[in-house]
Design a protein around this motif. Structure first.
Motif, PDB file in Angstrom:
ATOM      1  N   LEU A  67       0.830  -1.206   0.000  1.00  0.00           N
ATOM      2  CA  LEU A  67       0.000   0.000   0.000  1.00  0.00           C
ATOM      3  C   LEU A  67       0.864   1.255   0.000  1.00  0.00           C
ATOM      4  O   LEU A  67       1.808   1.363   0.783  1.00  0.00           O
ATOM      5  CB  LEU A  67      -0.891  -0.015   1.250  1.00  0.00           C
ATOM      6  N   VAL A  69       0.061   5.453   0.217  1.00  0.00           N
ATOM      7  CA  VAL A  69      -0.962   6.479   0.405  1.00  0.00           C
ATOM      8  C   VAL A  69      -0.259   7.824   0.521  1.00  0.00           C
ATOM      9  O   VAL A  69       0.723   7.959   1.249  1.00  0.00           O
ATOM     10  CB  VAL A  69      -1.797   6.234   1.681  1.00  0.00           C
ATOM     11  N   VAL A 100      -3.960   6.793  -3.697  1.00  0.00           N
ATOM     12  CA  VAL A 100      -3.817   5.500  -3.037  1.00  0.00           C
ATOM     13  C   VAL A 100      -3.468   4.451  -4.091  1.00  0.00           C
ATOM     14  O   VAL A 100      -4.154   4.332  -5.105  1.00  0.00           O
ATOM     15  CB  VAL A 100      -5.120   5.081  -2.315  1.00  0.00           C
ATOM     16  N   VAL A 102      -2.746   0.320  -4.318  1.00  0.00           N
ATOM     17  CA  VAL A 102      -2.846  -0.966  -3.626  1.00  0.00           C
ATOM     18  C   VAL A 102      -2.229  -2.024  -4.530  1.00  0.00           C
ATOM     19  O   VAL A 102      -2.492  -2.054  -5.737  1.00  0.00           O
ATOM     20  CB  VAL A 102      -4.323  -1.315  -3.331  1.00  0.00           C
ATOM     21  N   GLN A 109      -1.146  -3.801  -9.489  1.00  0.00           N
ATOM     22  CA  GLN A 109      -1.454  -2.630  -8.685  1.00  0.00           C
ATOM     23  C   GLN A 109      -2.702  -1.924  -9.201  1.00  0.00           C
ATOM     24  O   GLN A 109      -2.990  -1.927 -10.394  1.00  0.00           O
ATOM     25  CB  GLN A 109      -0.280  -1.672  -8.612  1.00  0.00           C
ATOM     26  N   THR A 111      -4.620   1.936  -8.641  1.00  0.00           N
ATOM     27  CA  THR A 111      -4.415   3.287  -8.129  1.00  0.00           C
ATOM     28  C   THR A 111      -5.694   4.091  -8.296  1.00  0.00           C
ATOM     29  O   THR A 111      -6.316   4.048  -9.367  1.00  0.00           O
ATOM     30  CB  THR A 111      -3.266   3.990  -8.877  1.00  0.00           C
TER      31      THR A 111
END
Length: 188
Positions: A67, A69, A100, A102, A109, A111
């Protein structure tokens, strides 16, 4: 124009920086950044003036394997400039900003984000805009695939851009990639 930047380490986890720009209108920005305990990331705060206009910003960042952020809030006068000098037009963050990413699986991934900017022009009205985005990327069996959407909105109208792509390494020194992008302006 003259500029001075001084950075100092106050402790193993805290750094301070001062930026002074002397020109027709002065800029003085004081920043502090710190690493938070444990796995809580890092944070930074900046306050001061740019071309004699007020500025304050706070940002928190978390970066780990699963993660990333970046969340922040910027209070800025629309007349703010980092330096009162003829410089290329650049955007500045304003209001709330969140990005963000992940990574639920290895080499995958997702986003999502929402960012707010303004662009100040010396000869035209300041433009404020918001960018919403969502994208994905994955790699499997030597292939890369990605895609996403950007939705940019301002008082001048809005633009929706969609992109997708496919790629593959061709040995250790070459790669082939194809990306298709479509942008649709609306309202201006």
């Amino acid at each position: 124009i003259g500029a001075l930047r001084v950075e100092t380490t106050l402790s193993p986890t805290v750094t301070a920086q001062t930026l002074v720009v002397a020109a027709r209108r002065q800029s003085v920005l004081q920043s502090a950044s710190w690493r938070l305990p444990g796995a809580y990331g890092s944070a930074a705060f900046t306050a001061g003036t740019g071309s004699n206009r007020p500025f304050a910003a706070f940002v928190w960042r978390l970066d780990n394997e699963a993660l990333d952020v970046s969340a922040g809030y910027t209070l800025v006068d629309l007349g703010f400039r980092r330096a009162d000098a003829p410089l290329p037009t650049a955007s500045e963050l304003r209001r709330e900003n969140l990005l963000v990413t992940v990574r639920p699986f290895r080499q995958t991934q997702l986003t999502v984000g929402r960012r707010n900017f303004f662009v100040a022009h010396d000869t035209a009205e300041t433009v404020r805009y918001t960018l919403n985005q969502a994208s994905f990327g994955a790699a499997l069996a030597g292939w890369r695939v990605h895609g996403g959407v950007f939705d940019s909105r301002s008082g001048l109208g809005h633009v929706v851009s969609v992109f997708s792509g496919l790629g593959r390494d061709l040995g250790s020194r070459a790669a082939a990639d194809l990306q298709v992008t479509e942008s649709r302006p609306g309202g201006g």
